[in-house]
Design an enzyme around this catalytic site. Structure first.
Site, mmCIF file in Angstrom:
data_model
loop_
_atom_site.group_PDB
_atom_site.id
_atom_site.type_symbol
_atom_site.label_atom_id
_atom_site.label_comp_id
_atom_site.label_asym_id
_atom_site.label_seq_id
_atom_site.Cartn_x
_atom_site.Cartn_y
_atom_site.Cartn_z
ATOM 1 N N GLU A 165 0.805 -1.230 0.000
ATOM 2 C CA GLU A 165 0.000 0.000 0.000
ATOM 3 C C GLU A 165 0.834 1.274 0.000
ATOM 4 O O GLU A 165 0.825 2.025 0.987
ATOM 5 C CB GLU A 165 -0.962 0.019 1.208
ATOM 6 C CG GLU A 165 -1.976 -1.109 1.170
ATOM 7 C CD GLU A 165 -3.100 -0.943 2.176
ATOM 8 O OE1 GLU A 165 -3.059 0.009 2.973
ATOM 9 O OE2 GLU A 165 -4.029 -1.762 2.142
ATOM 10 N N GLU A 360 -5.050 -8.601 0.798
ATOM 11 C CA GLU A 360 -5.734 -8.242 2.051
ATOM 12 C C GLU A 360 -7.209 -8.035 1.802
ATOM 13 O O GLU A 360 -7.598 -7.421 0.798
ATOM 14 C CB GLU A 360 -5.187 -6.934 2.658
ATOM 15 C CG GLU A 360 -3.881 -7.080 3.367
ATOM 16 C CD GLU A 360 -3.397 -5.760 3.961
ATOM 17 O OE1 GLU A 360 -4.239 -4.941 4.398
ATOM 18 O OE2 GLU A 360 -2.177 -5.548 3.964
HETATM 19 C C1 BGC Z 1 -2.909 -2.339 5.853
HETATM 20 C C2 BGC Z 1 -2.863 -3.102 7.135
HETATM 21 C C3 BGC Z 1 -3.988 -2.618 8.031
HETATM 22 C C4 BGC Z 1 -5.302 -2.960 7.369
HETATM 23 C C5 BGC Z 1 -6.523 -2.527 8.141
HETATM 24 C C6 BGC Z 1 -4.284 -2.088 5.320
HETATM 25 O O1 BGC Z 1 -4.436 -0.753 5.057
HETATM 26 O O2 BGC Z 1 -2.053 -2.907 4.891
HETATM 27 O O3 BGC Z 1 -1.611 -2.951 7.727
HETATM 28 O O4 BGC Z 1 -3.936 -3.126 9.309
HETATM 29 O O5 BGC Z 1 -5.376 -2.376 6.097
HETATM 30 O O6 BGC Z 1 -6.550 -1.152 8.298
#
Ligand code: BGC
Length: 459
Positions: A165, A360
């Site tokens: 990110e 993610e």
């Molecule tokens: C990030 C994580 C974060 C997650 C939830 C993403 O933006 O890569 O490190 O914990 O989202 O906010």
């Protein structure tokens, strides 16, 4: 029931170093900008920091056992750069490198494939003092760190992610919400963004040099996703335009878009809109640099949590308070929009033609154990089931999604939100560091063991 997910689909979960390990300064490493940022008053919820976090550094063996219990096929974690190189370059902390080597061994013994992120925001503070990403040498620092990591682990780790990110950590230099908490001007931001992109390219080269024929590399930007208003071509084109456009050129929001990151990396050029606006601030070497920035990659990682409804004119819907009444939201107020996992991969595959990993996706809930110690996180199950069904829809249409990494394996230090937001499949009691697999973790186990067959039923 019709199957969607291929047999070799990587069912995974993800974490990052500073969010779970405990600070590298406790074990021979150096501080990162997150260690220092957390000392600033009012920057994190209740002044919390990742000094202890989940103590994964100490509890790694137990954590791998829990991953195995959940049945993970793959685990995405990040290496803490200042744990390996306390000053960001030069002297190696072998204890730190050994930790990752042991982790990789434990994973492979458990039949879990590692996917390793080289940079998930914890920039070495020493390098920050030398200008950090603003320093024109920073791409070389990142290249050398990458070479150290891949030389140590590349015999066993075959999948690498350069940057997680960039939108978020670069914004930490534009709006100060994340470390290092700066609010730079536009000219500095343009330079910094260029160096970050070039760092990615240099790291790809270093991975190729130290890796072998099986090694794959990519990066994991946020996949900022728009959801079309209806099923018409017109609506889809409007959503596509929204995803392609840079909506804000102010330094504090400049990084928050897709094209500024993905076009240089995946097509070898800056978006015209950006170039017209800020091209004059790029370094003289920018054309040559773009050749490095666009070094071929093997996949595109996408972090997707939600999407934005877009109307036929390509404008965001629901910006006004009234239209948001009753909207489903997570504990951290993010909208719940399962279709984002259909439209995001569809758009990014069409535009960039790379195999995709969802690196993610997940939800924060107000989880707590009941009197029997059970964490009945029904909302996480509902959320994940619905999102995975949308992902399956795209896979069925031929979008090559090769894996899904739930964020997160375990509750952890949620950056500026401290320990308030719980994203884990595993509950962590932050007083005792005791872990409990949540009901969602058990549910995910059954999804994995049936290779997602029950998800298809949601379509
Ligand atoms: C990030 C994580 C974060 C997650 C939830 C993403 O933006 O890569 O490190 O914990 O989202 O906010």
């Amino acid at each position: 029931m019709e199957r969607c997910f291929p047999d070799d689909f990587l069912w995974g979960a993800a974490t990052s170093a500073y969010q779970i390990e405990g600070s590298p300064v406790r074990h021979g490493g150096g501080p990162s900008v997150w260690d220092t940022f957390c000392t600033l008053p009012g920057r994190t919820w209740r002044g919390q920091d990742g000094y202890h976090a989940c103590e994964h550094y100490e509890l790694m063996d137990e954590d791998v056992k829990l991953m195995k219990e959940i049945g993970l096929r793959s685990y995405r974690f990040s290496i803490s750069w200042p744990r390996v190189l306390p000053e960001g370059r030069g002297m190696v902390n072998h204890q730190g490198l050994d930790f990752y080597s042991r982790l990789v061994d434990r994973l492979l013994e458990a039949g879990i494939e590692p996917l390793v992120t080289l940079f998930h925001w914890d920039y070495p503070h020493e390098l920050f003092l030398s200008g950090g990403w603003m320093n024109p040498d920073s791409p070389l620092w990142f290249r050398d760190y990458t070479a150290t990591a891949v030389q140590a682990l590349g015999d066993r780790v075959k999948k690498w992610i350069t940057l997680n990110e960039p939108q978020c950590f670069v914004n930490g230099h534009g709006n100060g919400y994340h470390a290092p908490g700066l609010t730079l001007d536009a000219v500095s931001m343009v330079r910094l963004i260029h160096h970050v992109l070039l760092s990615h390219g240099r790291a790809v080269q270093a991975v190729r040099d130290a890796g072998d024929a099986e090694t794959e590399v990519g990066f994991a930007p946020v996949g900022i996703t728009a959801i079309p208003q209806d099923g018409t071509t017109e609506a889809r084109e409007a959503a596509w335009r929204y995803m392609e456009t840079i909506h804000d050129f102010e330094p504090e929001k400049l990084a928050w878009n897709n094209s500024l990151w993905m076009d240089p990396v995946l097509t070898g050029s800056y978006p015209k809109q950006y170039f017209d606006h800020y091209g004059r601030y790029l370094p003289d070497s920018f054309e040559d640099d773009l050749g490095v920035i666009s070094e071929p990659t093997d996949f595109l990682g996408l972090n997707i949590y939600h999407g934005q409804q877009v109307d036929l004119q390509g404008n965001a819907v629901g910006e006004d308070a009234t239209s948001r009444i009753g909207e489903p939201i997570t504990a951290c107020n993010w909208p719940v929009t399962p279709e984002a996992l259909y439209w995001g991969p569809k758009y990014f595959f069409q535009r960039y033609n790379k195999p995709i990993y969802i690196t993610e996706n997940g939800i924060s809930c107000r989880d707590f154990p009941d009197s029997n110690g059970v964490i009945n996180d029904v909302q996480r199950i509902t959320y994940t089931e619905d999102y995975l069904a949308q992902l399956a829809r795209g896979i069925r249409e031929g979008i090559p999604v090769k894996g899904y990494y739930h964020w997160s394996l375990m509750d952890n230090f949620e950056w500026s939100e401290g320990y308030r937001e719980r994203f884990g499949l595993i509950y962590v009691d932050f007083k005792t560091r005791r872990r409990i697999i949540k009901e969602s973790g058990r549910w995910y186990r059954s999804v994995i063991s049936q290779r997602g067959a029950q998800i298809t039923g949601k379509l």
